[in-house]
Design a protein around this motif. Structure first.
Motif, mmCIF file in Angstrom:
data_model
loop_
_atom_site.group_PDB
_atom_site.id
_atom_site.type_symbol
_atom_site.label_atom_id
_atom_site.label_comp_id
_atom_site.label_asym_id
_atom_site.label_seq_id
_atom_site.Cartn_x
_atom_site.Cartn_y
_atom_site.Cartn_z
ATOM 1 N N LEU A 83 -34.028 35.679 -56.698
ATOM 2 C CA LEU A 83 -33.255 35.557 -55.457
ATOM 3 C C LEU A 83 -33.352 36.866 -54.701
ATOM 4 O O LEU A 83 -32.909 37.907 -55.203
ATOM 5 C CB LEU A 83 -31.791 35.236 -55.765
ATOM 6 C CG LEU A 83 -30.825 35.199 -54.579
ATOM 7 C CD1 LEU A 83 -31.111 33.986 -53.698
ATOM 8 C CD2 LEU A 83 -29.369 35.177 -55.058
ATOM 9 N N ALA A 84 -33.948 36.857 -53.512
ATOM 10 C CA ALA A 84 -34.010 38.055 -52.671
ATOM 11 C C ALA A 84 -32.882 37.967 -51.645
ATOM 12 O O ALA A 84 -32.814 37.008 -50.866
ATOM 13 C CB ALA A 84 -35.364 38.144 -51.978
ATOM 14 N N MET A 85 -31.995 38.975 -51.646
ATOM 15 C CA MET A 85 -30.824 38.899 -50.788
ATOM 16 C C MET A 85 -30.401 40.301 -50.363
ATOM 17 O O MET A 85 -30.291 41.198 -51.193
ATOM 18 C CB MET A 85 -29.673 38.219 -51.536
ATOM 19 C CG MET A 85 -28.517 37.773 -50.666
ATOM 20 S SD MET A 85 -28.982 36.522 -49.439
ATOM 21 C CE MET A 85 -29.658 35.217 -50.467
ATOM 22 N N ASN A 86 -30.174 40.464 -49.064
ATOM 23 C CA ASN A 86 -29.691 41.728 -48.513
ATOM 24 C C ASN A 86 -28.174 41.755 -48.672
ATOM 25 O O ASN A 86 -27.447 41.090 -47.918
ATOM 26 C CB ASN A 86 -30.092 41.847 -47.052
ATOM 27 C CG ASN A 86 -29.684 43.186 -46.443
ATOM 28 O OD1 ASN A 86 -28.986 43.985 -47.085
ATOM 29 N ND2 ASN A 86 -30.109 43.435 -45.223
ATOM 30 N N LEU A 87 -27.693 42.528 -49.626
ATOM 31 C CA LEU A 87 -26.275 42.550 -49.941
ATOM 32 C C LEU A 87 -25.467 43.394 -48.967
ATOM 33 O O LEU A 87 -24.237 43.470 -49.080
ATOM 34 C CB LEU A 87 -26.070 43.061 -51.368
ATOM 35 C CG LEU A 87 -26.773 42.245 -52.452
ATOM 36 C CD1 LEU A 87 -26.467 42.818 -53.826
ATOM 37 C CD2 LEU A 87 -26.383 40.780 -52.384
ATOM 38 N N LYS A 88 -26.144 44.002 -48.007
ATOM 39 C CA LYS A 88 -25.424 44.753 -46.968
ATOM 40 C C LYS A 88 -25.071 43.874 -45.779
ATOM 41 O O LYS A 88 -24.425 44.335 -44.833
ATOM 42 C CB LYS A 88 -26.259 45.953 -46.525
ATOM 43 C CG LYS A 88 -26.429 46.984 -47.637
ATOM 44 C CD LYS A 88 -27.194 48.213 -47.173
ATOM 45 C CE LYS A 88 -27.308 49.229 -48.297
ATOM 46 N NZ LYS A 88 -28.065 50.436 -47.879
ATOM 47 N N THR A 89 -25.502 42.626 -45.817
ATOM 48 C CA THR A 89 -25.091 41.663 -44.790
ATOM 49 C C THR A 89 -23.940 40.836 -45.330
ATOM 50 O O THR A 89 -23.823 40.607 -46.540
ATOM 51 C CB THR A 89 -26.241 40.726 -44.403
ATOM 52 O OG1 THR A 89 -26.586 39.908 -45.538
ATOM 53 C CG2 THR A 89 -27.471 41.516 -43.960
ATOM 54 N N ASP A 90 -23.065 40.368 -44.435
ATOM 55 C CA ASP A 90 -21.947 39.536 -44.865
ATOM 56 C C ASP A 90 -22.443 38.250 -45.510
ATOM 57 O O ASP A 90 -21.878 37.780 -46.511
ATOM 58 C CB ASP A 90 -21.046 39.204 -43.666
ATOM 59 C CG ASP A 90 -20.300 40.423 -43.136
ATOM 60 O OD1 ASP A 90 -20.131 41.389 -43.914
ATOM 61 O OD2 ASP A 90 -19.897 40.399 -41.960
ATOM 62 N N GLU A 91 -23.506 37.696 -44.947
ATOM 63 C CA GLU A 91 -24.039 36.448 -45.480
ATOM 64 C C GLU A 91 -24.588 36.637 -46.893
ATOM 65 O O GLU A 91 -24.393 35.783 -47.772
ATOM 66 C CB GLU A 91 -25.129 35.918 -44.548
ATOM 67 C CG GLU A 91 -24.645 35.451 -43.192
ATOM 68 C CD GLU A 91 -24.420 36.606 -42.213
ATOM 69 O OE1 GLU A 91 -23.976 36.332 -41.086
ATOM 70 O OE2 GLU A 91 -24.704 37.774 -42.581
ATOM 71 N N GLY A 92 -25.299 37.749 -47.106
ATOM 72 C CA GLY A 92 -25.837 38.027 -48.429
ATOM 73 C C GLY A 92 -24.743 38.271 -49.448
ATOM 74 O O GLY A 92 -24.805 37.795 -50.592
ATOM 75 N N LYS A 93 -23.713 38.988 -49.017
ATOM 76 C CA LYS A 93 -22.603 39.275 -49.921
ATOM 77 C C LYS A 93 -21.843 38.001 -50.272
ATOM 78 O O LYS A 93 -21.444 37.793 -51.425
ATOM 79 C CB LYS A 93 -21.663 40.284 -49.272
ATOM 80 C CG LYS A 93 -20.613 40.856 -50.202
ATOM 81 C CD LYS A 93 -19.752 41.893 -49.504
ATOM 82 C CE LYS A 93 -20.579 43.079 -49.051
ATOM 83 N NZ LYS A 93 -19.722 44.121 -48.436
ATOM 84 N N ASP A 94 -21.667 37.130 -49.278
ATOM 85 C CA ASP A 94 -20.980 35.860 -49.547
ATOM 86 C C ASP A 94 -21.758 35.016 -50.551
ATOM 87 O O ASP A 94 -21.164 34.386 -51.442
ATOM 88 C CB ASP A 94 -20.805 35.074 -48.242
ATOM 89 C CG ASP A 94 -19.755 35.692 -47.314
ATOM 90 O OD1 ASP A 94 -18.957 36.524 -47.803
ATOM 91 O OD2 ASP A 94 -19.749 35.346 -46.122
ATOM 92 N N ALA A 95 -23.089 34.998 -50.405
ATOM 93 C CA ALA A 95 -23.909 34.221 -51.335
ATOM 94 C C ALA A 95 -23.796 34.768 -52.752
ATOM 95 O O ALA A 95 -23.686 34.003 -53.725
ATOM 96 C CB ALA A 95 -25.369 34.224 -50.880
#
Length: 399
Positions: A75-87
């Protein structure tokens, strides 16, 4: 993924390099469902470190990455975005385990630290791997060689003042402790306990691997001259040259007379001979080594091993294999200890097989993930629709 002993356990892995990924691999190979979360376009740092012998050095494909990241989804996810953090929060909310080895404080800054995550999921096992833990060195970088040094482990290797092991013993041992600690915490939860944090440090790991050397050091009155080499307790206990290679030999007094008879040196077993007792052999170690190499030089390693196998009782000896010889060794093949794998880019390669082996719920080695290769599949399994996924992509949560 396999139906191994950890089938049904959901793991979210936020780790890179060796120790954390190795722990995740061990859990995944035993059946756990492991989702490896990486930064889009970058991924695990090991992806970006191709070795000279990698057939292909781009796209995050290296032999090291393949070895330490089997049996995972990507899973590639930008955790600095709200959407990434929510996921990520959605994943963790239903997970059994979070496994992380990010820099100290990183998870707290992301709002994903232990205190936050335990509120989100009270049953969570949160395994955190660091180099040093808390204390004055908490923020120092930690790599295998440095940990071997600071732990005192390097001082106990080799015949010189110190040495290090080329095998990443600190990283891999820490990963092993992390996997063991995670399983222990899961067992505690399953028998009436709660979720908990599991802290594993590379320093603690390597100090624990000193084992009896710590006690022997305190009991030895020659602290500055302490010899931890286990060979200092028995002789012979070393590698010896043969006519074609080397042989490993370990002989306590219990084996000595049988060994001497087998190599046609019965006189050496006489208690009055300079090699007759362990104490006298220790006092003449260098001379004994030279004399034994003169004997072993008369035949090949295989011939000597056949001779010892035919002796009137066991004689502790073994070949000194390189990697190719180890893979071809009949005992290694009988144990199926090495898997032959094929990769569309890196081609045929060897990987260690799963350890331990289970009679009813065997583990199995799955594939290592492409960077973000399972992102959309995982999001859909979490309930995200096409529009949600496109909105996340537009917001920069993933590429």
């Amino acid at each position: 993924m396999s139906d191994g002993p950890l089938a049904g356990v959901d793991v979210v892995e936020l780790s890179s390099n060796i120790a954390g990924p190795f722990a995740g691999k061990l859990l995944g190979d035993m059946g756990a469902h492991v989702v490896k979360v990486e930064r889009p376009g970058v991924g695990d740092s090991v992806r970006a470190r191709p070795q000279p012998y990698d057939r292909h050095g781009t796209d995050g494909l290296t032999y090291r990455f393949l070895n330490y990241n089997t049996s995972k989804e990507g899973l590639a996810m930008n955790l600095k975005t709200d959407e990434g953090k929510d996921a990520l929060e959605g994943l963790i909310e239903s997970a059994d385990v979070v496994l992380e080895n990010m820099r100290p404080g990183s998870m707290d800054r992301l709002g994903m630290g232990w205190e936050t995550m335990r509120e989100l999921n009270p049953g969570l096992v949160y395994c955190s791997i660091t180099g040093y833990g808390d204390g004055p060195y908490a923020d120092r970088p930690a790599v295998d060689t440095m940990i071997q040094g600071i732990s005192g482990f390097a001082s106990q290797i080799g015949d010189d003042d110190f040495g290090t092991m080329d095998v990443l013993v600190a990283d891999m041992s820490t990963g092993l402790y992390a996997a063991l600690g995670t399983v222990m915490a899961l067992f505690s939860r399953a028998t009436g306990g709660s979720g908990q944090r599991v802290d594993v440090t590379m320093l603690d790991t390597m100090v624990s691997f000193l084992g009896h050397h710590l006690a022997e050091y305190t009991g030895d009155q020659r602290h500055d001259d302490y010899e931890a080499d286990y060979g200092a307790a028995f002789a012979p206990n070393d590698f010896f040259e043969t006519a074609d290679d080397h042989i490993a030999l370990y002989l306590t007094q219990d084996y000595w007379a049988r060994f001497c008879a087998t190599i046609d040196r019965e006189a050496w077993a006489d208690p009055n001979h300079r090699y007759g007792t362990n104490e006298s052999r220790l006092a003449h170690r260098e001379e004994l080594h030279a004399d034994l190499e003169a004997v072993f030089g008369t035949a090949t390693t295989e011939e000597w091993l056949d001779t010892f196998d035919a002796a009137d009782g066991p004689i502790p000896a073994a070949p000194v294999n390189d990697i190719a010889e180890m893979v071809a060794d009949p005992q290694v093949q009988a144990q199926d200890a090495v898997q032959v794998r094929d990769h569309p880019v890196l081609g045929t390669h060897w990987l260690p097989n799963v350890v331990p082996k289970f009679s009813e719920t065997p583990g199995d080695i799955g594939h290592a993930p492409e960077l973000g290769g399972d992102t959309e599949t995982i999001l859909r399994e979490m309930g995200y629709g096409d529009a949600d996924i496109e909105n996340m992509r537009a917001a920069g949560a993933f590429d």
